[in-house]
Enzyme design. Sequence first.
Site, PDB file in Angstrom:
ATOM      1  N   ASP A   1     -41.886 113.289 -81.835  1.00  0.00           N
ATOM      2  CA  ASP A   1     -42.800 114.206 -82.686  1.00  0.00           C
ATOM      3  C   ASP A   1     -43.744 113.655 -83.616  1.00  0.00           C
ATOM      4  O   ASP A   1     -45.043 113.797 -83.860  1.00  0.00           O
ATOM      5  CB  ASP A   1     -42.196 114.964 -83.714  1.00  0.00           C
ATOM      6  CG  ASP A   1     -42.831 115.857 -84.441  1.00  0.00           C
ATOM      7  OD1 ASP A   1     -43.739 116.646 -84.083  1.00  0.00           O
ATOM      8  OD2 ASP A   1     -42.337 116.505 -85.639  1.00  0.00           O
TER       9      ASP A   1
ATOM     10  N   HIS B   1     -48.667 110.037 -84.103  1.00  0.00           N
ATOM     11  CA  HIS B   1     -49.388 109.790 -85.269  1.00  0.00           C
ATOM     12  C   HIS B   1     -49.080 108.319 -85.641  1.00  0.00           C
ATOM     13  O   HIS B   1     -49.958 107.613 -86.244  1.00  0.00           O
ATOM     14  CB  HIS B   1     -48.742 110.874 -86.413  1.00  0.00           C
ATOM     15  CG  HIS B   1     -48.948 111.924 -86.050  1.00  0.00           C
ATOM     16  ND1 HIS B   1     -50.077 112.704 -85.593  1.00  0.00           N
ATOM     17  CD2 HIS B   1     -48.155 113.181 -86.565  1.00  0.00           C
ATOM     18  CE1 HIS B   1     -49.742 113.982 -85.073  1.00  0.00           C
ATOM     19  NE2 HIS B   1     -48.546 114.172 -85.962  1.00  0.00           N
TER      20      HIS B   1
ATOM     21  N   LYS C   1     -37.422 113.680 -91.959  1.00  0.00           N
ATOM     22  CA  LYS C   1     -37.632 115.140 -92.444  1.00  0.00           C
ATOM     23  C   LYS C   1     -36.586 115.359 -93.790  1.00  0.00           C
ATOM     24  O   LYS C   1     -35.380 114.623 -93.659  1.00  0.00           O
ATOM     25  CB  LYS C   1     -37.297 116.181 -91.320  1.00  0.00           C
ATOM     26  CG  LYS C   1     -38.204 116.223 -90.298  1.00  0.00           C
ATOM     27  CD  LYS C   1     -39.300 117.226 -90.397  1.00  0.00           C
ATOM     28  CE  LYS C   1     -39.989 117.199 -89.015  1.00  0.00           C
ATOM     29  NZ  LYS C   1     -41.476 117.549 -89.714  1.00  0.00           N
TER      30      LYS C   1
ATOM     31  N   ARG D   1     -45.977 135.732 -77.469  1.00  0.00           N
ATOM     32  CA  ARG D   1     -44.811 136.778 -77.117  1.00  0.00           C
ATOM     33  C   ARG D   1     -44.421 137.548 -78.242  1.00  0.00           C
ATOM     34  O   ARG D   1     -44.000 138.707 -78.370  1.00  0.00           O
ATOM     35  CB  ARG D   1     -43.800 135.967 -76.397  1.00  0.00           C
ATOM     36  CG  ARG D   1     -44.020 135.312 -75.232  1.00  0.00           C
ATOM     37  CD  ARG D   1     -43.084 134.270 -74.626  1.00  0.00           C
ATOM     38  NE  ARG D   1     -43.018 133.195 -75.764  1.00  0.00           N
ATOM     39  CZ  ARG D   1     -41.987 132.529 -75.953  1.00  0.00           C
ATOM     40  NH1 ARG D   1     -41.199 132.400 -75.099  1.00  0.00           N
ATOM     41  NH2 ARG D   1     -42.004 131.564 -76.745  1.00  0.00           N
TER      42      ARG D   1
ATOM     43  N   LYS E   1     -50.318 118.139 -79.534  1.00  0.00           N
ATOM     44  CA  LYS E   1     -49.275 117.192 -79.285  1.00  0.00           C
ATOM     45  C   LYS E   1     -47.913 117.646 -79.180  1.00  0.00           C
ATOM     46  O   LYS E   1     -47.659 118.598 -79.861  1.00  0.00           O
ATOM     47  CB  LYS E   1     -49.413 115.826 -80.100  1.00  0.00           C
ATOM     48  CG  LYS E   1     -49.159 116.400 -81.462  1.00  0.00           C
ATOM     49  CD  LYS E   1     -48.555 115.270 -82.367  1.00  0.00           C
ATOM     50  CE  LYS E   1     -47.273 115.277 -82.460  1.00  0.00           C
ATOM     51  NZ  LYS E   1     -46.583 116.418 -83.161  1.00  0.00           N
TER      52      LYS E   1
ATOM     53  N   HIS F   1     -53.821 115.424 -84.804  1.00  0.00           N
ATOM     54  CA  HIS F   1     -54.599 115.723 -86.090  1.00  0.00           C
ATOM     55  C   HIS F   1     -54.566 114.388 -87.247  1.00  0.00           C
ATOM     56  O   HIS F   1     -55.596 114.608 -88.030  1.00  0.00           O
ATOM     57  CB  HIS F   1     -53.645 117.011 -86.695  1.00  0.00           C
ATOM     58  CG  HIS F   1     -52.771 116.999 -87.396  1.00  0.00           C
ATOM     59  ND1 HIS F   1     -51.482 116.771 -87.027  1.00  0.00           N
ATOM     60  CD2 HIS F   1     -52.576 116.719 -88.739  1.00  0.00           C
ATOM     61  CE1 HIS F   1     -50.400 116.591 -87.794  1.00  0.00           C
ATOM     62  NE2 HIS F   1     -50.994 116.775 -89.241  1.00  0.00           N
TER      63      HIS F   1
END
Length: 505
Positions: free
Chosen positions: A256, A261, A362, A62, A169, A199
């Site tokens: 996440d 993972h 993070k 977009r 994902k 991944h």
Amino acid sequence: MSIILTYQLDEEDIRHGIPEATILFIFGASGDLTRRKLMPALYHLARESLLPEKFKIIGIGRRIQTTPDFIRHMKHRVIQYCSHKMEARYWMTMANNMESLIADYHEEDTYQMILKKIETIEDSWDEKANCLIYLATNPSHFSVIVSNLSEFKLNLPRGNKWNRLIVEKPFGLNELSAINLNKVIGKYYNENQIYRIDHFLGKEAIQNILIFRLFNIMFQPIWNSKYIDHIQILNSETIGVEGRVEFFEQTGAVRDMIQSHLLQILAFLTIEPPTNLDPENIRDKKVDLLNAIRVYKTNEEIERNCIRGQYEQGVVNSELVKKYRDEIGVPKDSNIETFAVVRLFIDNERWKGMPIYLRTGKRMPKRKTEIFIQFKDTSEEFENRKLNKNSIRLEIQPKGGIEINIGWKPPGIMSDIEPLTLNIDGEAKIKEPKAYERLIADAMRGDSTLFVRMDEILSMWRIVDPIIAYWEKRKADFPNYFAGTKGPRQSKEFIRKDGREWTKI
Ligand code: BG6
């Protein structure tokens, strides 16, 4: 002593089976995933001559720029995120075949334009095209895109060519939405057209976990809770949300990283030995394992086994970074976790009573993903000397090495046993987007070995759903850790109470 461990893509194997005349459509091409992972991965494929000669990349978004600006922008990102110096000749083979399409996923016109684009390309190639459609948007758009694609028969193979769908994902936001999304996709795509990506499964060091534990007789017999005290799986990142606020506000660290993972890593580490390495066989074993993980049903269990955090302003890599709640678009009272610890137990014979700590965050001090296996501290003594506490550290990234700690008598007169670390260094030059590179090539070759099956996804949701639901209902006292530190204070106390220590970040 250090030994160097190198990971190499078997380019010959991969090249074999990459089909000609393929168009890759990336939905969400103006997003972070495209610039940080997909474009560098495609560049590497170009560099290794692993892209078909007749190949087109159409970025759809977009907020995407016009084709020349899109190409220019992507070039900068490839330069930024590739470990190799960019070479114009490889970049040009890719750039000459790249276009952008400014389009709204909800509008019919978008799909009309895609159809037109395919027909024009096919005319110029003088043959029908394989279509690889990559859903890299915010997951909330997946269903709409898939239904619209099918309205225009863009889900169907053209002539004798294939049509495949890669779904990023997280697949859904919980078990129920994953089931619903799968129903929508399943209405229009056959199972063999769907590639659910995680991944991390494309990372060599993760593929090596099974080999390491199953094909070494010295580890195989002790791979259980009789000998192993606990396992830690750590994912520490220095980056923040990198402009992915809309995405992260819907996900948070557990959805996440843990739901996909880290639980996949856990599964490879702990599955029962399969009778062979057939991918379906391994997936069956993974589902059995995931279904044996204890699901926390009560608030008390969640409180006791899980910790969440969100970062305050702080210093990472000598740079002052703002707090999560000051990122553009994040509500001032955001309840989303950027850090999480979850202690899990596998209720089967092999792993009875042994804790597994998953930790992800993070804005931590260092980038590192690793597995730490601590063997038991035996209470037995030998000639008044306590036996050494062995451990194994499997580094997934950045380098992908192995470290084994053993007991050793230092040179000299007989004295105490000292710990000695045997190091197998990972290849420092391992390329960053390698995982995506591998998986995109696999999808083009029709090899779904490293993709995730739907029942695995549902089992993973069943483990994390109650935790997320509990946290969503309760306001946390955020922020509770400074950017550049190892997470909230409670996290340190949490493992100490178990009489253990976190592996170093
Ligand atoms: C992605 C997450 O799946 O994995 C990101 O959405 C995270 O938040 C990333 O940063 C980590 O992957 P890698 O390969 O960079 O370690």
